[in-house]
Design a protein around this motif. Structure first.
Motif, short mmCIF file in Angstrom:
data_model
loop_
_atom_site.label_atom_id
_atom_site.label_comp_id
_atom_site.label_asym_id
_atom_site.label_seq_id
_atom_site.Cartn_x
_atom_site.Cartn_y
_atom_site.Cartn_z
N VAL A 70 0.86 -1.18 0.00
CA VAL A 70 0.00 0.00 0.00
C VAL A 70 0.90 1.24 0.00
O VAL A 70 1.65 1.46 0.96
CB VAL A 70 -0.93 0.03 1.23
CG1 VAL A 70 -1.78 1.29 1.21
CG2 VAL A 70 -1.81 -1.22 1.25
N PRO A 71 0.87 2.04 -1.06
CA PRO A 71 1.70 3.24 -1.12
C PRO A 71 1.40 4.18 0.05
O PRO A 71 0.27 4.25 0.53
CB PRO A 71 1.32 3.88 -2.46
CG PRO A 71 0.71 2.78 -3.25
CD PRO A 71 0.05 1.87 -2.26
N SER A 72 2.42 4.89 0.48
CA SER A 72 2.24 5.80 1.62
C SER A 72 1.46 7.04 1.23
O SER A 72 0.88 7.70 2.10
CB SER A 72 3.60 6.20 2.18
OG SER A 72 4.36 6.89 1.20
N SER A 73 1.42 7.39 -0.06
CA SER A 73 0.73 8.60 -0.49
C SER A 73 0.51 8.55 -2.00
O SER A 73 1.19 7.81 -2.72
CB SER A 73 1.56 9.84 -0.15
OG SER A 73 2.75 9.85 -0.92
N PRO A 74 -0.44 9.35 -2.50
CA PRO A 74 -0.60 9.46 -3.96
C PRO A 74 0.67 9.94 -4.65
O PRO A 74 0.95 9.56 -5.78
CB PRO A 74 -1.74 10.47 -4.10
CG PRO A 74 -2.50 10.39 -2.82
CD PRO A 74 -1.47 10.09 -1.77
N GLU A 76 3.68 9.13 -3.91
CA GLU A 76 4.56 7.99 -4.11
C GLU A 76 4.21 7.26 -5.41
O GLU A 76 5.10 6.86 -6.17
CB GLU A 76 4.49 7.02 -2.93
CG GLU A 76 5.45 5.84 -3.08
CD GLU A 76 5.37 4.86 -1.93
OE1 GLU A 76 5.67 3.67 -2.16
OE2 GLU A 76 5.02 5.28 -0.82
N GLU A 77 2.92 7.07 -5.66
CA GLU A 77 2.50 6.42 -6.91
C GLU A 77 2.85 7.28 -8.11
O GLU A 77 3.21 6.76 -9.17
CB GLU A 77 1.00 6.12 -6.87
CG GLU A 77 0.66 4.85 -6.13
CD GLU A 77 1.47 3.66 -6.64
OE1 GLU A 77 1.11 3.09 -7.69
OE2 GLU A 77 2.47 3.30 -5.98
N GLU A 78 2.73 8.59 -7.96
CA GLU A 78 3.12 9.50 -9.04
C GLU A 78 4.61 9.34 -9.33
O GLU A 78 5.04 9.31 -10.49
CB GLU A 78 2.81 10.94 -8.64
CG GLU A 78 3.08 11.96 -9.72
CD GLU A 78 1.94 12.10 -10.72
OE1 GLU A 78 1.98 13.05 -11.51
OE2 GLU A 78 1.03 11.25 -10.72
N ASN A 79 5.43 9.24 -8.27
CA ASN A 79 6.87 9.05 -8.44
C ASN A 79 7.18 7.71 -9.12
O ASN A 79 8.11 7.62 -9.92
CB ASN A 79 7.57 9.14 -7.09
CG ASN A 79 7.62 10.55 -6.55
OD1 ASN A 79 7.43 11.52 -7.28
ND2 ASN A 79 7.85 10.68 -5.25
N ALA A 80 6.42 6.69 -8.78
CA ALA A 80 6.63 5.38 -9.40
C ALA A 80 6.36 5.45 -10.90
O ALA A 80 7.08 4.85 -11.71
CB ALA A 80 5.74 4.33 -8.75
N LYS A 81 5.33 6.19 -11.29
CA LYS A 81 5.02 6.35 -12.71
C LYS A 81 6.10 7.17 -13.41
O LYS A 81 6.47 6.88 -14.55
CB LYS A 81 3.66 7.01 -12.88
CG LYS A 81 2.49 6.14 -12.45
CD LYS A 81 1.17 6.88 -12.57
CE LYS A 81 0.00 6.01 -12.11
NZ LYS A 81 -1.30 6.76 -12.16
N LEU A 82 6.61 8.20 -12.72
CA LEU A 82 7.70 8.99 -13.29
C LEU A 82 8.92 8.12 -13.55
O LEU A 82 9.56 8.22 -14.60
CB LEU A 82 8.05 10.15 -12.36
CG LEU A 82 9.18 11.07 -12.81
CD1 LEU A 82 8.90 12.51 -12.39
CD2 LEU A 82 10.54 10.64 -12.25
N VAL A 83 9.24 7.25 -12.60
CA VAL A 83 10.38 6.35 -12.76
C VAL A 83 10.21 5.50 -14.02
O VAL A 83 11.14 5.35 -14.83
CB VAL A 83 10.54 5.45 -11.52
CG1 VAL A 83 11.51 4.30 -11.81
CG2 VAL A 83 11.06 6.27 -10.34
N GLY A 84 9.01 4.92 -14.21
CA GLY A 84 8.77 4.09 -15.38
C GLY A 84 8.89 4.87 -16.67
O GLY A 84 9.43 4.37 -17.67
N ALA A 85 8.41 6.12 -16.66
CA ALA A 85 8.48 6.95 -17.86
C ALA A 85 9.91 7.35 -18.18
O ALA A 85 10.35 7.28 -19.34
CB ALA A 85 7.61 8.19 -17.69
N VAL A 86 10.66 7.76 -17.16
CA VAL A 86 12.05 8.18 -17.40
C VAL A 86 12.89 7.00 -17.84
O VAL A 86 13.72 7.12 -18.76
CB VAL A 86 12.64 8.83 -16.13
CG1 VAL A 86 14.14 9.08 -16.30
CG2 VAL A 86 11.92 10.14 -15.83
#
Length: 297
Positions: A70-74, A76-86
Motif C-alpha cells: 500500500v503506497p504511503s501517499s498518492p 509515491e505512486e506518481e513518483n513510481a510512474k515517473l520512474v517508469g516513464a524516465v
C-alpha cells in the motif's frame, strides 16, 4: 518536465514492501545471539522485548509481506510512474546513441548493443547481487545483476534534505544510475574496479561518477530533441540535484568540513560542470573525464 505522455518501461520491478529476494542472507545467527545477550545482561534491557526485536528483524529480512503493498501517499505512486516513464526515455535514447559509444570502446570488450537495465523499486531494505542495502544508501546501480535500485523515499529526501525538488531532479538521478549501467556495458566499470589497489583509485572513482553525470546530460539533450520533455526550470532542477550530491556538499553538511582527498563522487562544481557539458553537447563521445587517465588503466 513533460513525462506523463511518455511510455512506461516494461523493465521496472516493483518490489516495494518485500524484504529481500533471497540473493543475500541477512543474518540472524551467532552475531544476532551475541548482540541479544549483550542487550540483556550488559544494558539490562528486558529479555522479552529484546527477543521481540530480534524476531521482528528476522521476519522483516526473511521474506515478503502478506497482501499487496500500500503506497504511503498518492505522490509515491506518481513518483513510481515517473520512474517508469524516465526509464522508458533512457531506453529510447540509448538504443540509438549507444552503438557509437560501443565502437569507441571496442578495445575494452564493450557490448555491441544496448541491453536495457532492470530498475528495482524497493522500500526500506533490499538484497542485490552487490549485497544488502537499505534506503540510507540512496539509489545505486549493481553491475552484478545489471539493475538500478531506488527507494522512492529518496525523492522526498532529495527535496527536503538536499533542497533539490522537482521531477527533472528525479530524472537526473535515474539517468545518472543508467549511466553506470552504460559504463558496465562498455567495460569501463570493470577496468576501474580492477585498479582498487592504486593510490589514485579515489580519483578514478570520481572520474567514473563524473562520466555518469556527463552521460546523464547527454541523455537529457537527446531526450529533449526526440521528445521535447523539458520545461522552464528543469535544467535548474537538474543542476541543483547535481550540486546537492557533490562530495563537498555532503561532507560539509555531515561533518562541517571538507576532505577533498576522500572524494569518491566529485565536488558539486565538478558534477554540475560535467552534467552541463553533456547537456550542451548531446554527444556521448565528445568529452570524457577519463581523457588522459582511462587509457593508462
Amino acid at each position: 518536465m513533460r513525462w506523463k505522455n511518455a511510455r512506461q518501461s516494461q523493465n521496472v520491478e516493483d518490489n516495494r514492501g518485500k524484504r529481500g529476494t533471497g540473493k543475500v542472507a541477512l543474518g540472524g545467527g551467532l552475531g544476532t545471539i551475541i548482540m541479544a545477550l549483550v542487550a540483556i545482561f550488559i544494558f539490562k534491557q528486558p529479555p522479552q522485548q529484546v527477543m521481540q526485536d530480534v524476531m521482528s528483524k528476522r521476519a522483516a529480512s526473511s521474506g515478503g509481506q502478506s497482501g499487496p503493498y500500500v503506497p504511503s501517499s498518492p505522490q509515491e505512486e506518481e513518483n513510481a510512474k515517473l520512474v517508469g516513464a524516465v526509464l522508458g526515455l533512457t531506453e529510447d535514447v540509448w538504443d540509438q546513441a549507444y552503438p557509437r559509444l560501443a565502437q569507441q570502446y571496442q578495445k575494452y570488450n564493450a557490448a555491441e548493443r544496448y541491453v536495457h537495465p532492470k530498475l528495482n523499486l524497493f522500500s526500506g531494505v533490499t538484497a542485490s547481487a552487490c549485497g544488502r542495502a537499505d534506503a540510507s544508501v540512496g539509489p545505486f546501480y549493481c553491475p552484478g545483476d545489471n539493475e538500478v535500485y531506488i527507494d522512492l523515499a529518496f525523492f522526498d529526501e532529495l527535496k527536503r534534505k538536499y533542497k533539490a525538488p522537482g521531477d527533472f531532479a528525479q530524472a537526473y538521478v535515474i539517468a545518472h544510475e543508467v549511466g553506470h549501467h552504460i559504463q558496465n556495458l562498455l567495460g569501463i566499470s570493470a577496468k576501474v574496479q580492477s585498479q582498487r589497489n592504486r593510490p589514485d583509485y579515489n580519483q578514478l572513482s570520481v572520474r567514473l561518477e563524473l562520466h555518469a553525470d556527463y552521460l546523464a546530460g547527454v541523455w537529457a539533450n537527446r531526450a529533449e530533441r526526440q521528445f521535447q520533455i523539458l520545461e522552464r526550470g528543469d535544467i535548474e532542477e537538474g543542476i541543483r540535484a547535481a550540486s546537492a550530491v557533490g562530495d563537498d556538499t555532503i561532507q560539509k553538511r555531515a561533518q562541517g568540513h571538507v576532505v577533498p582527498d576522500s572524494f569518491t563522487h566529485g565536488s558539486a562544481e565538478q558534477r554540475i560542470r560535467w552534467f552541463t557539458l553533456g547537456l550542451k553537447s548531446g554527444d556521448p563521445i565528445a568529452h570524457s573525464p577519463f581523457d588522459g587517465a582511462y587509457e593508462n588503466l
